[in-house]
Write a protein that holds these residues in place. Sequence first.
Motif: not given
Length: 185
Positions: A51-53, A58-59, A99-100, A111-114
């Motif tokens: 779920k976290t992934a 989404l974030a 979600v954000m 890395p993608e979120l960062e």
Amino acid sequence: MPYHHGDLRRALLDTALEAVGEQGPAALSLRDVARRAGVSHAAPTHHFRDKTALLTALAAEGWALLADSLRDAAADGDFAELGVAYVVFATSHPAHFAVMRAPGLARADDPELEAAMGQAREQLESGVRRFEDGSTRDAATTALAAWSLVHGLAALVLEGAVPLKPDADVAELARAVTSRLHPPT
């Protein structure tokens, strides 16, 4: 929205957004997303180990979309329009926005979120630098103040604390609020 063939990852993201919109990000489950998408309960794990992934993806997508909205608004050269773009994004993408802003549900070190968060932050800070050209104020602090204002407005609208008429224009409301952001005279 049963999945038939094509892009399963995209179908899972879209289905998860729908579920988040109905139940909030904390209540999301891979099993429910699979059921809603019409795939086996194990199918989501081919793209999201847990779920976290899924919430992290989404974030990251939400932050990237926000960065794009801010970049488009920045092209107009009006600092206040960055704030308008933020509020319009949040109210037109409420599931992404939920979600954000849900701490602890996504992997903050992804890395993608960062990268996506950094792009959005850079758009805000570069808008402030253009707005305050020559000012002695700290651009990062001014960006934080502006972000706090528009984030708060977006949250208040989404939570129903700012009652809007059905035909209300969120962009006009945001524009009225952000017009209060002027350089010191």
